[in-house]
Design an enzyme around this catalytic site. Structure first.
Site, PDB file in Angstrom:
ATOM      1  N   LYS A 175      -5.432  88.430  16.275  1.00 35.52           N
ATOM      2  CA  LYS A 175      -6.533  88.224  15.333  1.00 35.52           C
ATOM      3  C   LYS A 175      -6.149  87.105  14.362  1.00 35.52           C
ATOM      4  CE  LYS A 175      -9.413  90.713  11.956  1.00 35.52           C
ATOM      5  NZ  LYS A 175      -9.646  92.013  11.304  1.00 35.52           N
ATOM      6  N   LYS A 228      -9.479  87.691  18.896  1.00 37.36           N
ATOM      7  CA  LYS A 228     -10.557  87.443  17.932  1.00 37.36           C
ATOM      8  C   LYS A 228     -10.174  86.243  17.067  1.00 37.36           C
ATOM      9  CE  LYS A 228     -13.018  89.762  14.137  1.00 37.36           C
ATOM     10  NZ  LYS A 228     -13.098  90.971  13.297  1.00 37.36           N
TER      11      LYS A 228
END
Length: 306
Positions: A175, A228
């Protein structure tokens, strides 16, 4: 001879559940995406099922926030309430619970704060409590997005000790500290009140760090690996797919959604063609599942092409 295909089973649809009544607020930067209170959840879920979406990712927006994010781990926390309702009335829909504190803390960070420092280990205790409360409410998958060091191991041990040995962990393994999260912060009302999240999210310049992050999560017991954001990181998606033997999930984030929506509304791009091409790119890069706000539209368009 087409190598990759998009289908309804590929998509997980994010939902923002707002504590309170008679709330159905369209997110200004994300046309078509709404914050909904529990009295509007049934209609929203009927629409989701009608479209053929098989899984939802739940984010909660509490009425009140505190320093430790208590609404995240109370049995009556909004995600737990929504989870129980969905599993009772729509048992066929897979519920993925976002396991983080930022929407529930008054400071907007993903863990416990002392001064302006994030306390990693103290944060893990609260994240474990959150995961157990979500599993107790009926969540099918726990998706920790906090990026604290050791979060997968702590949550796995906590779930096992509480008797939830069968509940898988969909880890936000990779992330990045991304500018593409802006509209989400409006939707979830969880923007940090000071500083940023660069001390616990990844530098967009780093590739090899993604391997280290994924390796540690696999060793700690993750069952899925999330990358992400999506579009700017498809090289990372392919890296993770090639090097790890777990399902890879791509989060097609709010900023990516907002850009296409804005361009389409101005007549600058063909929304249908652009969205389906983008989602196909994510599949081609190695995504087994895609978390996307485009899910309803994408499924409708795919049915039109059958």
């Amino acid at each position: 001879v087409r190598e990759n295909h998009l289908k309804a089973d590929d998509f997980i649809y994010p939902l923002f559940i707002y504590e309170g009544e008679n709330i159905r607020n369209e997110v200004s930067s994300m046309p078509g995406v709404y914050q909904v209170s529990m009295d509007h959840l049934h209609a929203e879920m009927e629409d989701i099922v009608k479209h053929g979406i098989k899984g939802v990712l739940l984010f909660g927006i509490p009425e009140t926030k505190d320093e430790c994010g208590g609404g995240a781990y109370h049995d009556h926390g909004i995600v737990q309430v929504a989870t129980r309702y969905i599993k009772e009335h729509f048992p066929e829909v897979l519920v993925v619970a976002d396991t983080c504190l930022c929407e529930y803390t008054s400071h907007g960070h993903c863990g416990v704060v002392e001064g302006e420092k994030i306390l990693n280990d103290q944060s893990l205790d609260l994240l474990v409590k959150t995961a157990i409360a979500q599993a107790k409410a009926g969540a099918d998958i726990i998706a920790p997005s906090n990026m604290m060091d050791g979060f997968v191991a702590a949550i796995r041990a906590g779930l096992d000790e509480a008797g939830y040995t069968e509940i898988p962990i969909m880890s936000y393994a990779v992330k990045y500290a991304s500018a593409f999260y802006g509209p989400f912060r409006e939707a979830a009302e969880g923007a940090p009140q000071f500083g940023d999240r660069k001390t616990y999210q990844m530098d967009p310049a780093n590739r090899m760090e993604a391997f280290r992050e994924a390796e540690s999560d696999v060793a700690e017991g993750a069952d899925f690996l999330i990358v992400k954001p999506g579009m700017p990181y498809l090289d990372i998606v392919r890296d993770i797919k090639n090097n790890f033997n777990l399902p890879v999930v791509v989060y097609n984030v709010s900023g990516e959604y907002a850009m296409i929506k804005a361009a389409a509304q101005n007549g600058w791009v063909d929304e249908k063609k652009t969205v389906l091409e983008m989602l196909m790119g994510m599949k081609r890069a190695g995504a087994d599942l895609i978390i996307t706000y485009h899910a309803k539209d994408a499924i409708r368009w795919l049915k039109e092409e059958e």
